[in-house]
Design an enzyme around this catalytic site. Structure first.
Site, PDB file in Angstrom:
ATOM      1  CD  GLU A   1      -3.178  -0.700   0.265  1.00 21.79           C
ATOM      2  OE1 GLU A   1      -3.051   0.272  -0.515  1.00 21.79           O
ATOM      3  OE2 GLU A   1      -4.206  -1.380   0.336  1.00 21.79           O
TER       4      GLU A   1
ATOM      5  CD  GLU B   1      -3.420  -7.322   2.679  1.00 22.19           C
ATOM      6  OE1 GLU B   1      -4.484  -6.800   3.069  1.00 22.19           O
ATOM      7  OE2 GLU B   1      -2.322  -6.747   2.690  1.00 22.19           O
TER       8      GLU B   1
HETATM    9  C1  IPT Z   1      -5.102  -3.883   3.654  1.00 26.32           C
HETATM   10  C2  IPT Z   1      -3.718  -3.724   4.170  1.00 26.32           C
HETATM   11  O1  IPT Z   1      -2.780  -4.101   3.209  1.00 26.32           O
HETATM   12  C3  IPT Z   1      -3.468  -4.499   5.415  1.00 26.32           C
HETATM   13  O2  IPT Z   1      -2.280  -4.052   5.991  1.00 26.32           O
HETATM   14  C4  IPT Z   1      -4.602  -4.371   6.365  1.00 26.32           C
HETATM   15  O3  IPT Z   1      -4.746  -3.034   6.715  1.00 26.32           O
HETATM   16  C5  IPT Z   1      -5.842  -4.826   5.710  1.00 26.32           C
HETATM   17  O4  IPT Z   1      -6.099  -4.077   4.565  1.00 26.32           O
HETATM   18  C6  IPT Z   1      -7.044  -4.668   6.597  1.00 26.32           C
HETATM   19  O5  IPT Z   1      -6.924  -5.267   7.817  1.00 26.32           O
HETATM   20  S1  IPT Z   1      -5.502  -2.391   2.829  1.00 26.32           S
HETATM   21  C7  IPT Z   1      -7.221  -2.418   2.585  1.00 26.32           C
HETATM   22  C8  IPT Z   1      -7.813  -1.173   3.147  1.00 26.32           C
HETATM   23  C9  IPT Z   1      -7.579  -2.577   1.167  1.00 26.32           C
END
Ligand code: IPT
Length: 957
Positions: A418, A488
């Protein structure tokens, strides 16, 4: 030696990576060169600003007796019982004004002091370095009064040459650590801000002729079965691998037949690098990672990542993890069938990577880089697109790659997380590709894949992932040729994630999809004397993101949550499925490389959920992807109207490094004969007394028609229930507005339904209570009829629900609830699915008779919310009642109401009362992953539709 009285802290806001550190190199533990751990108790002084104190504390002879002490490794805010400030949690917002590279004047600064003697056997010749493995976020270092440099890059190693400064005794190591620095702009990961020297500090002797940096190249040619080893070393020497009869000079390649390394069989060869002055142990894994035919292939085969994102976390120590905690993570991962880990969002302690090599996990090693807060200003001034910051970015890339390059487990270098897009990222990718062509480059933030070797996304919906699988997603020419992973997905915040079985099916359907990584491994709850586990806001932070920091598959104390149990089942490497009705089982090898020779199989039949004797089952050897039909060798028992099931379990046939013989890897279940549900002949006529109505074994309040006693058990408050304490996934993420049902439900008032009594009717063979259940201020409602019948022994309740008005929302749940005396029911016996399950989190729910106590029917989500439902329950016995469902129902029981659960912020807000509240649900809405991703798929919606369901009560004592 002179000391400034007005110290300058300009370096804190300097975008450069630092001054004085040695070039990065491979991280290793020497066999013979001495080292001295400087971990332990250090003197500590906290100041409010970066330059509140001068640097005279670094001078030999300074008296720090009056200072406090902290443990190194450690974060000062987690020590001193609050005397040293508090942790701060923000997801992506910078907790200070965004004006790079400036940081607040209020900049907690910890002066650390440690005096040490060299061990008696410390050699007098040679040099020495001091290595810091991790300091957040900026440190300046003095040894024996000499300023040796300063650095940033919290989760990266920094070494300083100090040999010329060392004395046999009384060495003074002084380290000034600033919480905020220019580096903080590059470290905006979603986690607690935790300053301190949180990884090891070590003094390393460097004998003359010792090894410096070296690069182990160990590839595998799957067509010949040979591995090629070449160790490039800054200092010439010899490399030996006794098991392979290898003894060659550094820099010289040698090719021999080897067993390759994979996450499934992590074969490591012990070797040694010997230079004139040092012996260095090597653990060599031969494997080749390539991008070929649009696929990520290792040793010639496409791999499917069944992964998780791992932050380093310990509920008391923060990111200062000990080896046993790291090992626990790896063992838990292996025992739950995971094969991959992304080190979100920074390189972990190097010992963790040793464990990944040893036990077998594919690793995406991610750089310590995130600038997410710049999204708030449309990425304006983003450091990754500003040449002034590029040296710092390249320094971070190099410190990661050089430190970790000798780990066979690492298949991807990730640029960070990010951080938007920009020239700095491109520079990092170019440098990494040039330095290490043997691995691929990952970064999620660039959907055009300009710099990367894989198309990676986070939280894409099932539908979109399917389209990508079919290559219908378009994108740049380059992207169209790349494989896809979800770096993720499945946001494991609170109850959930839902829908991961559906993702897995899609991953397995399309070659281009190479799997994903659940967000995330562990809840970052901080152990707290009053709150149990603290989350954002619990330390009075002025900006915070609440419990968004508790979104792991394991609880802060590392107990697996139901989400991990579900994931284990979803990704199991052997599939055992019913194949036809005649007791034939289909077994499929879902490994990428291995056969099934390490497994043995047990099977048993159960009648009414109760197992009959266990047998072993012979399953033929299967290559990856192959499947076989196996006939169950023993005839099923006659259930005489009871349900008959088979269960097959795949178990480890012998101890492995990560799991004992008998450990269950996979299982399957199938039905042989269905149950005949109990039937009740309505033969009794309800009778009205002065205050009570009686019907068979039931008594009812004559005015309200509500039962007061069922089969001899006093009951209270029986009524329709549609509310559940909203889960994090129900509530959704703040940036999603239209489909956050948890919010919409509350807006409609489903948490404050009113029950209007329309009629209590005594018929010839039934007591019928007619109601309308609806929220104030709305026209929608649920006409609800409770019809009670009895044969004199059994009491049956049939609930009919007819929605009225224009229902545009699904319902949270649909069923009844009632209370019984809590002290009459400490445990439950039921026949249904094991553990917690909801419509889209039920893959791991296994049918059987289970006997949990009430405490264990509660899942301790750090922020309390709906939890603990058992799926497919045929019958349940508790507190003297037996309840049979027609059809099967969702069952939960808790010593507080759903409303109390809903209101609680921490587990410590919940105290058991005198009443045990039982929910018998006909339906539950799906869970989904909307706390950061898509909600439940449409097939898991609980639509407001006409419904009818029954429960048959009897006395079981
Ligand atoms: C995503 C992040 O990469 C991760 O660090 C964590 O924040 C996760 O979301 C949520 O728990 S970013 C997301 C807002 C697309």
């Amino acid at each position: 030696m002179s000391f400034r009285t007005t110290p300058s802290a300009d370096y804190v806001e300097d975008v450069s990576p630092g001054r004085g550190a040695l070039p990065p190199r491979a991280w290793y533990a020497s066999s013979d060169a001495k080292s001295l751990s400087l971990n332990g108790s250090w003197r500590f002084r906290l100041s409010a600003t970066a330059d509140a104190e001068d640097d005279s504390f670094a001078a030999p002879g300074y008296d720090a007796e009056s200072w406090a002490e902290v443990a190194v490794p450690g974060h000062w805010v987690l020590q001193g019982d609050g005397a040293f400030g508090s942790p701060i949690y923000t997801n992506h917002l910078y907790p200070f004004p965004v004006d790079p590279p400036h940081v607040p004047t209020e900049n907690p600064t910890g002066d650390h002091l440690r005096v040490f003697d060299l061990p008696a056997d410390w050699p007098a010749d040679g040099g020495a370095v001091i290595r810091f493995d991790g300091v957040e976020s900026c440190a300046r270092v003095w040894l024996n009064g000499t300023d040796i440099g300063e650095f940033k890059g919290s989760r990266l190693p920094h070494e300083f040459a100090v040999g010329q400064l060392l004395k046999p005794t009384g060495n003074v190591l002084a380290v000034r650590v600033h919480q905020w620095s220019a580096g903080s702009y590059l470290e905006d990961q979603d986690q607690w801000w935790l300053p301190g020297i949180f990884r090891d500090v070590t003094l390393l002797h460097r004998p003359a002729g010792s090894a410096g940096d070296f690069f182990v190249h160990a590839s595998y040619d799957h067509s010949t079965g040979e591995g090629t080893l070449r160790v490039d070393s800054d200092v010439d020497g010899r490399v030996s691998v006794p098991a392979l009869d290898i003894d060659v000079a550094t820099g010289e390649p040698v090719t021999v037949a080897v067993e390759p390394w994979s996450a499934e069989s992590p074969k490591l060869y012990d070797g040694e690098l010997v230079t004139a002055g040092e012996r260095v142990p090597l653990r060599i894994g031969f494997r080749t990672v390539v991008l070929e035919d649009g696929l990520i292939k290792v040793n010639g085969k496409a791999v499917l990542f069944k992964g998780v994102n791992r932050h380093e976390w310990h509920p008391e120590k923060g990111r200062a993890l000990d080896l046993e905690t790291m090992r626990e993570d790896v063992l838990l991962m292996k025992r739950h069938n995971l094969n991959a880990v992304r080190t979100s969002h920074y390189p972990p302690h190097p010992a963790f990577l040793d464990l990944c090599d040893e036990y077998g996990l594919w690793v995406i090693d991610e750089c310590d880089l995130e600038t997410h807060g710049f999204t708030e200003q449309a990425w304006r001034d983003n450091p990754v697109d500003d040449d002034r910051w590029t040296p710092a970015l390249l320094d971070r890339a190099a410190r990661m790659v050089e430190r970790d390059k000798n780990h066979p487990s690492i298949v991807f270098w990730s640029l960070g997380n990010e951080a938007g897009t920009g020239r700095g990222l491109t520079a990092m990718a170019e440098w990494i590709h040039g330095r290490d062509a043997s691995r691929l480059v990952h970064y999620e933030g660039d959907w055009d894949c300009r710099d990367t070797d894989v198309y990676s996304r986070m939280y894409a919906s099932h539908e979109e992932v399917e389209r990508i699988g079919q290559s219908l997603d378009g994108g740049t020419h380059k992207r169209r040729g790349l494989p896809f992973i979800q770096c993720e997905y499945g946001h494991a915040m609170g109850n959930g994630p839902g829908g991961i079985a559906d993702y897995q099916q899609i991953f397995e359907r399309y070659e281009r999809l190479q799997g994903g990584f659940i967000w995330e491994w562990i809840d970052h709850g901080i152990k707290h004397p009053e709150l149990g586990y603290a989350y954002g806001g619990d330390f009075g932070e002025e900006l915070h993101d609440g419990n968004f920091v508790c979104d792991g598959l394991i609880f802060p104390d590392r107990t697996p949550s139901p989400g991990l149990v579900e994931y284990k089942k979803v990704i199991e490497p052997v599939r055992i499925e019913a194949d036809g009705a005649d007791g034939t089982v289909r077994v499929t090898n879902a490994y990428d490389f291995g056969d099934l020779s390490h497994l043995e199989y047990e099977f048993f039949y159960s009648v009414d959920g109760f197992p009959t004797g266990a047998h072993t089952l012979a399953v033929p050897q299967l290559a990856p992807g192959e499947s076989a039909e196996v006939k169950l060798p023993t005839a099923a028992p006659d259930g005489q109207g009871e349900e008959v099931l088979w269960t097959v379990r795949a178990l480890l046939a012998a101890d492995t490094p990560w799991g004992p013989k008998g450990h269950e890897v996979a299982w399957g279940q199938g039905t042989v004969a269905a149950r005949t549900p109990v039937s009740v002949t309505a033969s009794q006529r309800p009778a009205r007394g002065e205050h009570l109505i009686t019907l068979g074994p039931g008594t009812f309040d004559a005015r309200s028609g509500r039962p007061t006693s069922i089969c001899g058990v006093d009951v209270t408050g029986l009524r329709l229930d549609v509310w559940r304490a909203t889960t994090d996934n129900d509530e959704g993420a703040s940036w999603q507005d239209d489909t956050r049902y948890g919010v919409l439900w509350r807006k409609l008032g489903l948490h404050r339904m009113q029950h209007r009594l329309d009629a209590v009717e005594l018929g010839d063979d039934a007591l019928t209570v007619r109601t309308r259940v609806a929220p104030a201020a709305a026209e929608v409602g649920l006409r609800t009829e409770y019809r009670w019948t009895s044969d004199g022994t059994l009491l049956k309740l049939t609930v009919s629900v007819t929605p009225e008005g224009d229902w545009t929302l699904p319902l949270p749940r649909l069923g009844i609830r009632f209370g019984i005396a809590a002290d009459s029911a400490r445990e439950v016996l039921y026949f249904g699915g094991s553990g917690e399950a909801y419509p889209d989190t039920r893959a791991a729910s296994r049918l059987g008779q289970w006997m949990p106590d009430i405490e264990h029917m509660q899942t301790p989500y750090v922020r309390p919310q709906e939890n603990g439902a058992a799926a497919d329950v045929r019958w349940a016995e508790l507190g003297g009642l037996r309840i049979e469902g027609v059809p099967e129902f969702w069952f939960s029981a808790r010593p507080w109401t759903n409303e109390q659960l809903d209101a609680a912020r921490h587990l410590t807000d919940l105290t058991p009362g005198d009443t045990l509240w039982i929910n018998l649900d006909h339906g539950q809405h799906g869970i989904g992953s909307q706390s950061c991703g898509p909600g439940p798929l449409p097939q898991y919606f609980l639509k407001a539709e006409p419904a009818e369901f029954s429960f048959v009560f009897s006395n079981h004592e």
